[in-house]
Design a protein around this motif. Structure first.
Motif, PDB file in Angstrom:
ATOM      1  N   GLU A   1     -26.138  59.759  66.428  1.00  0.00           N
ATOM      2  CA  GLU A   1     -25.789  59.112  65.161  1.00  0.00           C
ATOM      3  C   GLU A   1     -24.636  59.842  64.462  1.00  0.00           C
ATOM      4  O   GLU A   1     -24.009  59.310  63.571  1.00  0.00           O
TER       5      GLU A   1
ATOM      6  N   PRO B   1     -33.397  60.970  69.833  1.00  0.00           N
ATOM      7  CA  PRO B   1     -34.745  61.427  70.141  1.00  0.00           C
ATOM      8  C   PRO B   1     -35.809  60.819  69.213  1.00  0.00           C
ATOM      9  O   PRO B   1     -35.689  60.908  68.000  1.00  0.00           O
ATOM     10  N   ASN B   2     -36.776  60.185  69.855  1.00  0.00           N
ATOM     11  CA  ASN B   2     -38.005  59.765  69.179  1.00  0.00           C
ATOM     12  C   ASN B   2     -37.819  58.864  67.958  1.00  0.00           C
ATOM     13  O   ASN B   2     -38.539  59.016  66.980  1.00  0.00           O
TER      14      ASN B   2
ATOM     15  N   LEU C   1     -37.028  54.838  67.801  1.00  0.00           N
ATOM     16  CA  LEU C   1     -36.563  53.604  68.438  1.00  0.00           C
ATOM     17  C   LEU C   1     -35.922  52.643  67.448  1.00  0.00           C
ATOM     18  O   LEU C   1     -35.089  51.832  67.828  1.00  0.00           O
ATOM     19  N   ASP C   2     -36.298  52.761  66.170  1.00  0.00           N
ATOM     20  CA  ASP C   2     -35.612  51.947  65.152  1.00  0.00           C
ATOM     21  C   ASP C   2     -34.126  52.251  65.159  1.00  0.00           C
ATOM     22  O   ASP C   2     -33.280  51.376  65.208  1.00  0.00           O
TER      23      ASP C   2
ATOM     24  N   LYS D   1     -32.296  51.254  68.363  1.00  0.00           N
ATOM     25  CA  LYS D   1     -31.943  49.828  68.403  1.00  0.00           C
ATOM     26  C   LYS D   1     -30.710  49.560  67.542  1.00  0.00           C
ATOM     27  O   LYS D   1     -29.777  48.888  67.957  1.00  0.00           O
ATOM     28  N   GLU D   2     -30.723  50.148  66.375  1.00  0.00           N
ATOM     29  CA  GLU D   2     -29.608  49.932  65.447  1.00  0.00           C
ATOM     30  C   GLU D   2     -28.293  50.408  66.074  1.00  0.00           C
ATOM     31  O   GLU D   2     -27.279  49.714  66.038  1.00  0.00           O
ATOM     32  N   LEU D   3     -28.308  51.606  66.656  1.00  0.00           N
ATOM     33  CA  LEU D   3     -27.056  52.158  67.171  1.00  0.00           C
ATOM     34  C   LEU D   3     -26.647  51.526  68.500  1.00  0.00           C
ATOM     35  O   LEU D   3     -25.450  51.422  68.802  1.00  0.00           O
TER      36      LEU D   3
ATOM     37  N   ASN E   1     -27.010  48.505  69.020  1.00  0.00           N
ATOM     38  CA  ASN E   1     -26.365  47.307  68.506  1.00  0.00           C
ATOM     39  C   ASN E   1     -24.943  47.605  68.040  1.00  0.00           C
ATOM     40  O   ASN E   1     -24.020  46.819  68.262  1.00  0.00           O
TER      41      ASN E   1
ATOM     42  N   ASN F   1     -42.095  55.904  74.288  1.00  0.00           N
ATOM     43  CA  ASN F   1     -40.737  55.408  74.057  1.00  0.00           C
ATOM     44  C   ASN F   1     -40.165  54.711  75.295  1.00  0.00           C
ATOM     45  O   ASN F   1     -39.579  53.632  75.204  1.00  0.00           O
TER      46      ASN F   1
ATOM     47  N   MET G   1     -41.974  51.359  75.827  1.00  0.00           N
ATOM     48  CA  MET G   1     -41.621  50.341  74.828  1.00  0.00           C
ATOM     49  C   MET G   1     -40.216  49.800  75.062  1.00  0.00           C
ATOM     50  O   MET G   1     -39.971  48.598  74.951  1.00  0.00           O
TER      51      MET G   1
END
Ligand code: B12
Ligand code: SF4
Lengths: 457, 389
Positions: free
Chosen positions: A186, A208-209, A211-212, A215-217, A219, A247, A250
């Motif tokens: 990030e 790391p750890n 998933l929100d 997903k955002e990054l 994208n 992780n 999922m």
């Protein structure tokens, strides 16, 4: 997502013109759905159908290629969550790291070890796939120097640095070889994404750890037009492995069941981190690293960075990879018939085994390494091991007698003695009765064959 | 059982097995704590990229929703140990993965102990137990006290007609010895002889009345009715063993339930093919079995067991070969990875031999009962520079 031949057929021209090389559109559709042919072979497609077909044939997990030329590796490509539903594609790439603060001689030795690592199993040479160069020094000049040296190893590269300057400097040297950029986080996403685009290289997203955020990054990367992404959700050892597993699973479920575009990418694991927190001796740490590698490989890792490069640690991981990635739709078999080893003549011993690939190649390896001169009759058991085919009655008096008669061995030797595996002992009597040959029961493990022959032949 | 054959084979291979001492210290593990606050480096995300055309097809950012499934089926919870025993529970899952719902019970390991000295066991195991091999009671005690075994499997291998042909009465005496020595639940295994096993297990079951042991095993090649009856009469559970075949497993379970056993009295052994010896068959069968159970197939809703010891039969685990490195490292890893792979497919109880393999497997298994994101994980955000060498 499994695509059926019917789904594909609906979109084909249905003229059965044969240009693709198949007799009919349906036959071509079947091959396409099984990934055995390229869509481009049908030149009769309309644009709209072509687009649709490309979409439905795109694997649930996109394929990412690292490196160029004949050493390039492709990862990802999976369609299912469980191998029995179809098969897994593109075996997990195994990568070993080198650090940029190694002495020249240490570096050379390590690169050589990585290149030379080889383990032969069922006729296949299992090897490592790539080298990860780690910018341990944090210094971009040192990184570049190491990259220059490792480049000659001619293996696909992973460039590991969170520093965009180091990455840029390294890409100036090897950017045209499609190394995998490791990693954008990030904190450096703008610079790293720009480099991935500039050099047209695949890029790893390391979050790391979370998933929100992943997903955002993911994208964000996709919206920049980046297509070749690898996801690293973090590898945790000790009790943290539970989170890593969650992780990984999922992410893969999102890709395959939810068709979530942000997660339809290969997953990376880094068992190498085992060495950071470990206070244990090297051997135990190596065992733990192999355990972590096996854990993640079982649950969808498409590429793994390892630190330990000892052969005893890699053999079980290579073996697991070969096992998980065999195609459950195909029997693992070799051609039955008669095989010759070394110099044979009419007095040479005649041995028998089954055509299960693992069995055949194990026996072959033992015959070769023991410099045995012999004939080997290979029985068609539908690709089953010795004791399996004794239990299932594929290895019986009749099948063995047929093999003796049809193989032509009777014209090749002037004796009638057959050495069978120790595990086939229960059927030795009936083979003698049916074939008229004398049956000698060999050792239970084929590694005992050379000694057995020295003693008994 | 499957593993018994392997062990008998190992007895013949004694010459090849060569493994030496090694130790492990687990208390010394250090955890790096999560940094309390992560620095946020403010970076604006403009869409300006030099020298490259950007396709500005901004996809909609959906929210991440954990892919949690609902399952109609539930795995039966099997109690092992009663009377003078501690208790251990197997199974009870209502989901496939821990992020859906953590397992109520962690996977359990049961240590192999034998009624005869077993000189052919791999050296790393013999080394730990050579001083106690003459007495199954002492052997069991050592497994429990020195290596923290939650359970012990006593293999009555000496009852095999081709081994020592010990009588069912001798077997019962061995069971009594082990029951006296330890208070963990027992698995009682036969010799693998289909004729004799039911009679031996019956006597052993009687000797252990009310202690709720797991009788290993019932299968279609022997008088499974006798084994089922022994379990019912003396309050034990039964291991239902089929060879890598989901339909065979279903049939056998159904037969056992017809005899009066409930799912809570049955543990399945779908057969563990070792790493490199067909582990992929076991992966498929075990995965299918657990999925079918959760999706509602009542004939398969029992916990599963793995004869992980099979791993020691693979050539890569025992064969001396310099190019492969020392066998003393390969053996335990082979056992760990075989068991671990089965565990990740849903297996609940593991029969194992090597203390380090047991330890590592249990550590990973223990995480299955915890909730997602509740463990302190080390900060790996700088692993590239943290890693030495
Ligand atoms: C994997 C496996 C399977 C797989 C099949 C894999 C395959 N392609 O063969 C599956 C799941 C399909 C399977 C099915 C069955 N299996 Co199965 N299976 C096994 C397992 C776990 C491993 C077999 C293996 O891969 N061995 C590795 C290969 C390399 O070994 P190998 O072929 O024997 O070769 C070695 C030696 O024989 C020797 N050798 C080989 N060639 C030669 C030649 C000479 C001259 C010499 C001297 C030596 C030699 O050296 C080799 C290297 O060590 C074994 C248990 C075990 N052994 O661990 C059970 C086992 C063989 N199976 C068994 C049974 C009963 C069955 C089934 C009948 C079950 C059923 N009722 O359905 C079916 C039969 C299916 C059929 N034939 O139609 C039993 C056999 C018992 C017996 N001896 O009677 C075993 C022993 C398990 C057990 N303990 O009960 N099985
Ligand atoms: S080339 Fe196309 S249209 Fe012709 S047979 Fe093949 S699939 Fe059908």
């Amino acid at each position: 997502m499994i695509v059926t031949a019917m789904d594909v057929y609906k979109l084909l021209p249905k003229t059965n013109c044969g240009i693709c090389g198949e007799a009919s559109c349906m036959a071509f559709a079947t091959k396409l759905s099984e990934k055995e042919m390229e869509l481009s072979l049908c030149t009769q497609m309309m644009d709209e159908e072509l687009e649709k077909l490309k979409n439905i044939l795109a694997p649930a997990v996109s394929e990412v290629t690292i490196g160029t030329g004949d050493k390039a590796i492709t990862i990802g490509g999976d369609e299912v969550l469980y191998r029995y539903e179809l098969t897994y594609y593109n075996p997990t790439a195994l990568v070993v790291d080198v650090s940029d603060d190694l002495e020249e001689s240490e570096l050379e030795e390590r690169v050589k070890t990585i290149k030379d690592t080889e383990f032969e199993r069922t006729g296949e040479k299992l090897t490592l796939d790539a080298i990860a160069i780690r910018n341990k020094s944090g210094n971009s000049e040192k990184f570049v120097e190491t990259v220059k040296k490792v480049k000659d190893a001619n293996l696909p590269l992973l460039l590991c640095s969170f520093n965009p300057d180091s990455m840029k400097a390294a890409l100036k040297i090897v950017g045209s070889d499609r190394p995998l950029i490791y990693a954008t986080t990030e904190y450096n996403i703008e610079e790293m994404a720009a480099l991935a685009l500039e050099y047209d290289c695949p890029i790893t997203l390391f979050i790391p750890n979370d998933l929100d955020k992943m997903k955002e990054l993911s994208n964000v990367l996709r919206s920049k037009g980046i297509k070749d992404i690898v996801l690293d959700p973090g590898t945790f050892v000790d009790a943290g492995i539970g989170d890593s597993l969650d992780n990984f699973i999922m992410i893969r479920r999102q890709a395959i069941e939810e068709n979530d575009e942000d997660f339809r990418f290969p997953i990376m694991g880094v068992p190498a981190v085992t060495w950071i927190s470990s206070k244990e001796d090297k051997v135990t740490t190596g065992m733990r690293e192999a355990t972590i590698a096996a854990t993640l490989m079982n649950k969808y890792a498409d590429i793994l960075i390892m630190h330990g490069a000892d052969i005893w640690e890699l053999i079980p991981v290579l073996t697991l990879r070969q096992s998980l990635y065999t195609d459950p739709r195909k029997p693992q078999a070799v051609d039955p018939g008669i095989y010759e080893f070394g110099d044979v003549n009419e007095n040479s011993p005649v041995l028998m085994t089954t055509n299960f690939a693992l069995t055949y190649y194990t026996v072959e390896g033992d015959l070769k390494s023991g410099n045995v001169n012999c004939y080997l009759l290979v029985l068609d058991t539908g690709g089953r091991a010795v004791d399996v085919s004794v239990a299932g009655n594929q290895l019986n008096a009749k099948s063995v007698t047929d093999l003796i008669r049809n193989s032509g061995i009777e014209n090749g030797v002037n004796h009638q003695k057959l050495i069978i595996p120790g595990l086939a002992a229960p059927v030795s009597g009936e083979i003698e009765d049916e074939s008229g040959w004398e049956v000698m029961v060999g050792p239970r493990d084929s590694s005992g064959i050379p000694d057995f022959l020295t003693e008994k032949w | 059982m499957d593993k018994m054959m392997q062990l008998l084979k190992l007895l013949e291979k004694t010459d090849y097995i060569e493994i030496n001492e090694f130790r492990m210290d687990f208390d010394e593990l250090e955890f790096h704590l999560m940094p309390a606050v992560q620095q946020i480096v403010g970076k604006t995300r403009e869409e300006s990229i030099i020298g490259k055309e950007v396709i500005p097809s901004t996809p909609a950012v959906g929210e991440f929703v954990p892919p949690v499934h609902e399952y109609p089926g539930k795995i039966a919870e099997v109690q092992l140990g009663a009377g003078t025993r501690q208790t251990v529970y197997l199974g009870g899952q209502r989901a496939l993965y821990r992020f859906e719902e953590p397992q109520p019970n962690p996977p359990v390991v049961t240590f192999d102990v034998f009624d005869i000295p077993m000189p052919g066991l791999p050296r790393p195991i013999r080394e730990h137990f050579s001083d106690v091999m003459d007495h199954p009671g002492d052997w069991a005690k050592k497994a429990v006290h020195d290596f923290g075994a939650n359970m012990v499997t006593i293999h009555l291998i000496g009852t095999g007609p081709k081994v020592m042909d010990k009588s069912p009465k001798d077997a019962a005496a061995d069971i009594e010895e082990v029951l006296q020595a330890v208070d963990v639940p027992l698995v009682i295994g036969g010799s693998g002889d289909p004729k004799k096993d039911p009679i031996v297990l019956e006597k052993a079951a009687e000797a252990a009345e009310g202690e709720r042991c797991l009788l290993a095993s019932a299968n279609l090649d022997l008088d499974y009715k006798k084994v089922a009856k022994a379990a019912l009469d003396y309050n034990h559970a039964v291991l239902s063993w089929a060879i890598t075949d989901v339909n065979m497993q279903k049939t056998l379970n159904r037969y056992l339930m017809k005899e009066g056993l409930k799912p809570e009295d049955i543990v399945m052994d779908p057969t563990t093919c070792a790493l490199g010896y067909g582990i992929e068959f076991s992966v498929d069968v075990i995965t299918r079995t657990r999925l079918a159970a959760l999706r509602g197939d009542k004939d398969l809703q029992m916990p599963m067991s793995s004869g992980t010891t099979n791993a020691w039969g693979s050539r890569e685990a025992w064969m001396k070969k310099d190019e492969w490195g020392p066998t003393k490292y390969r053996g335990p890893i082979w056992e760990i990875i075989t068991g671990l792979t089965m565990m990740l497919c849903g297996v609940d109880i593991f029969m194992m031999l090597h203390p380090l393999s047991v330890q590592i497997l249990k550590e990973i298994g223990d995480t299955f009962t915890r909730n997602y994101l509740t463990t302190k994980v080390p900060d790996i955000s700088e692993w590239i520079t943290q890693l030495e060498g």
